[in-house]
Design a protein around this motif. Structure first.
Motif, PDB file in Angstrom:
ATOM      1  N   LYS A  65     -11.752  24.401  -1.079  1.00 46.17           N
ATOM      2  CA  LYS A  65     -12.558  23.191  -0.928  1.00 46.17           C
ATOM      3  C   LYS A  65     -12.423  22.238  -2.110  1.00 46.17           C
ATOM      4  N   ILE A  66     -12.336  22.781  -3.305  1.00 53.77           N
ATOM      5  CA  ILE A  66     -12.200  21.925  -4.490  1.00 53.77           C
ATOM      6  C   ILE A  66     -10.881  21.155  -4.449  1.00 53.77           C
ATOM      7  N   TRP A  67      -9.802  21.863  -4.107  1.00 49.03           N
ATOM      8  CA  TRP A  67      -8.487  21.214  -4.071  1.00 49.03           C
ATOM      9  C   TRP A  67      -8.359  20.260  -2.895  1.00 49.03           C
ATOM     10  N   ILE A  68      -9.045  20.549  -1.806  1.00 54.72           N
ATOM     11  CA  ILE A  68      -9.042  19.610  -0.683  1.00 54.72           C
ATOM     12  C   ILE A  68      -9.596  18.261  -1.131  1.00 54.72           C
ATOM     13  N   LYS A  69     -10.722  18.306  -1.815  1.00 52.44           N
ATOM     14  CA  LYS A  69     -11.358  17.068  -2.284  1.00 52.44           C
ATOM     15  C   LYS A  69     -10.507  16.364  -3.333  1.00 52.44           C
ATOM     16  N   ARG A  70      -9.903  17.119  -4.245  1.00 54.03           N
ATOM     17  CA  ARG A  70      -9.056  16.508  -5.284  1.00 54.03           C
ATOM     18  C   ARG A  70      -7.849  15.811  -4.687  1.00 54.03           C
ATOM     19  N   TRP A  71      -7.156  16.504  -3.777  1.00 55.77           N
ATOM     20  CA  TRP A  71      -5.981  15.903  -3.151  1.00 55.77           C
ATOM     21  C   TRP A  71      -6.370  14.677  -2.335  1.00 55.77           C
ATOM     22  N   GLU A  72      -7.524  14.748  -1.687  1.00 53.23           N
ATOM     23  CA  GLU A  72      -7.978  13.615  -0.877  1.00 53.23           C
ATOM     24  C   GLU A  72      -8.308  12.407  -1.746  1.00 53.23           C
ATOM     25  N   ILE A  73      -8.933  12.633  -2.887  1.00 52.76           N
ATOM     26  CA  ILE A  73      -9.251  11.529  -3.804  1.00 52.76           C
ATOM     27  C   ILE A  73      -7.974  10.890  -4.330  1.00 52.76           C
ATOM     28  N   ILE A  74      -6.999  11.720  -4.702  1.00 49.10           N
ATOM     29  CA  ILE A  74      -5.719  11.193  -5.182  1.00 49.10           C
ATOM     30  C   ILE A  74      -5.052  10.362  -4.092  1.00 49.10           C
ATOM     31  N   ALA A  75      -5.042  10.881  -2.867  1.00 51.50           N
ATOM     32  CA  ALA A  75      -4.422  10.150  -1.755  1.00 51.50           C
ATOM     33  C   ALA A  75      -5.128   8.819  -1.512  1.00 51.50           C
ATOM     34  N   GLU A  76      -6.450   8.820  -1.574  1.00 45.98           N
ATOM     35  CA  GLU A  76      -7.207   7.585  -1.350  1.00 45.98           C
ATOM     36  C   GLU A  76      -6.937   6.550  -2.431  1.00 45.98           C
ATOM     37  N   LEU A  77      -6.929   6.968  -3.675  1.00 46.53           N
ATOM     38  CA  LEU A  77      -6.690   6.031  -4.779  1.00 46.53           C
ATOM     39  C   LEU A  77      -5.294   5.420  -4.706  1.00 46.53           C
ATOM     40  N   LEU A  78      -4.303   6.258  -4.500  1.00 50.10           N
ATOM     41  CA  LEU A  78      -2.931   5.753  -4.426  1.00 50.10           C
ATOM     42  C   LEU A  78      -2.721   4.875  -3.193  1.00 50.10           C
ATOM     43  N   PHE A  79      -3.366   5.233  -2.103  1.00 49.80           N
ATOM     44  CA  PHE A  79      -3.271   4.416  -0.893  1.00 49.80           C
ATOM     45  C   PHE A  79      -3.906   3.044  -1.129  1.00 49.80           C
ATOM     46  N   GLY A  80      -5.049   3.018  -1.790  1.00 52.53           N
ATOM     47  CA  GLY A  80      -5.702   1.744  -2.097  1.00 52.53           C
ATOM     48  C   GLY A  80      -4.854   0.865  -2.999  1.00 52.53           C
ATOM     49  N   LEU A  81      -4.259   1.460  -4.033  1.00 52.35           N
ATOM     50  CA  LEU A  81      -3.359   0.693  -4.905  1.00 52.35           C
ATOM     51  C   LEU A  81      -2.151   0.176  -4.133  1.00 52.35           C
ATOM     52  N   SER A  82      -1.657   0.982  -3.234  1.00 59.88           N
ATOM     53  CA  SER A  82      -0.506   0.577  -2.426  1.00 59.88           C
ATOM     54  C   SER A  82      -0.849  -0.592  -1.513  1.00 59.88           C
ATOM     55  N   ILE A  83      -2.040  -0.559  -0.945  1.00 59.65           N
ATOM     56  CA  ILE A  83      -2.468  -1.671  -0.081  1.00 59.65           C
ATOM     57  C   ILE A  83      -2.533  -2.972  -0.884  1.00 59.65           C
ATOM     58  N   LEU A  84      -3.072  -2.898  -2.093  1.00 62.79           N
ATOM     59  CA  LEU A  84      -3.104  -4.084  -2.953  1.00 62.79           C
ATOM     60  C   LEU A  84      -1.699  -4.572  -3.268  1.00 62.79           C
ATOM     61  N   GLY A  85      -0.803  -3.631  -3.563  1.00 64.03           N
ATOM     62  CA  GLY A  85       0.581  -3.985  -3.850  1.00 64.03           C
ATOM     63  C   GLY A  85       1.273  -4.626  -2.664  1.00 64.03           C
ATOM     64  N   ILE A  86       1.036  -4.103  -1.478  1.00 64.97           N
ATOM     65  CA  ILE A  86       1.639  -4.687  -0.279  1.00 64.97           C
ATOM     66  C   ILE A  86       1.086  -6.089  -0.037  1.00 64.97           C
ATOM     67  N   GLY A  87      -0.192  -6.268  -0.313  1.00 63.04           N
ATOM     68  CA  GLY A  87      -0.771  -7.609  -0.198  1.00 63.04           C
ATOM     69  C   GLY A  87      -0.100  -8.593  -1.129  1.00 63.04           C
ATOM     70  N   LEU A  88       0.178  -8.171  -2.353  1.00 64.59           N
ATOM     71  CA  LEU A  88       0.884  -9.043  -3.300  1.00 64.59           C
ATOM     72  C   LEU A  88       2.313  -9.322  -2.845  1.00 64.59           C
ATOM     73  N   ILE A  89       2.984  -8.309  -2.314  1.00 67.05           N
ATOM     74  CA  ILE A  89       4.341  -8.506  -1.800  1.00 67.05           C
ATOM     75  C   ILE A  89       4.341  -9.545  -0.682  1.00 67.05           C
ATOM     76  N   VAL A  90       3.391  -9.425   0.232  1.00 67.52           N
ATOM     77  CA  VAL A  90       3.310 -10.372   1.349  1.00 67.52           C
ATOM     78  C   VAL A  90       3.026 -11.781   0.839  1.00 67.52           C
ATOM     79  N   LEU A  91       2.161 -11.905  -0.158  1.00 67.87           N
ATOM     80  CA  LEU A  91       1.873 -13.233  -0.720  1.00 67.87           C
ATOM     81  C   LEU A  91       3.102 -13.848  -1.378  1.00 67.87           C
ATOM     82  N   VAL A  92       3.877 -13.053  -2.096  1.00 67.26           N
ATOM     83  CA  VAL A  92       5.090 -13.569  -2.740  1.00 67.26           C
ATOM     84  C   VAL A  92       6.113 -13.997  -1.695  1.00 67.26           C
TER      85      VAL A  92
END
Length: 100
Positions: A65-92
């Motif tokens: 359970k601990i590792w499930i939550k850790r991996w999920e948090i990492i996935a969420e953070l990186l996914f959020g950063l990626s969405i921001l990056g894709i938004g910047l790519i689209v704007l450029v």
């Protein structure tokens, strides 16, 4: 504890990874990479999406359970950063086509 977001992040991040690879490929085909940092930025976003996919998959497959939550948090953070990056790519890209 069930994975709430990992099951959604995995396919979505994989599809967005495809978008980044299409951007990189189209920039290289059009020879627009001579004076552009856009392909390098798209590569960084693609790398973030790859790690997000791996983290999401690890969250789904892990039994602790601990590792499930850790991996999920990492996935969420990186996914959020990626969405921001894709938004910047689209704007450029939009700016480049808008000003031509």
């Amino acid at each position: 504890m069930s994975n709430k977001t990992s099951q959604h992040i995995l396919p979505t991040a994989a599809n967005l990874l495809r978008f980044c690879l299409i951007v990189i490929t189209s920039l290289h085909i059009s020879s627009a990479t001579n004076n552009s940092l856009l392909d390098e930025f798209a590569s960084i976003v693609a790398l973030l999406l790859c790690v997000s996919v791996i983290s999401s998959f690890a969250s789904i497959k892990t039994r602790t359970k601990i590792w499930i939550k850790r991996w999920e948090i990492i996935a969420e953070l990186l996914f959020g950063l990626s969405i921001l990056g894709i938004g910047l790519i689209v704007l450029v890209i939009l700016k480049r086509f808008w000003l031509q």
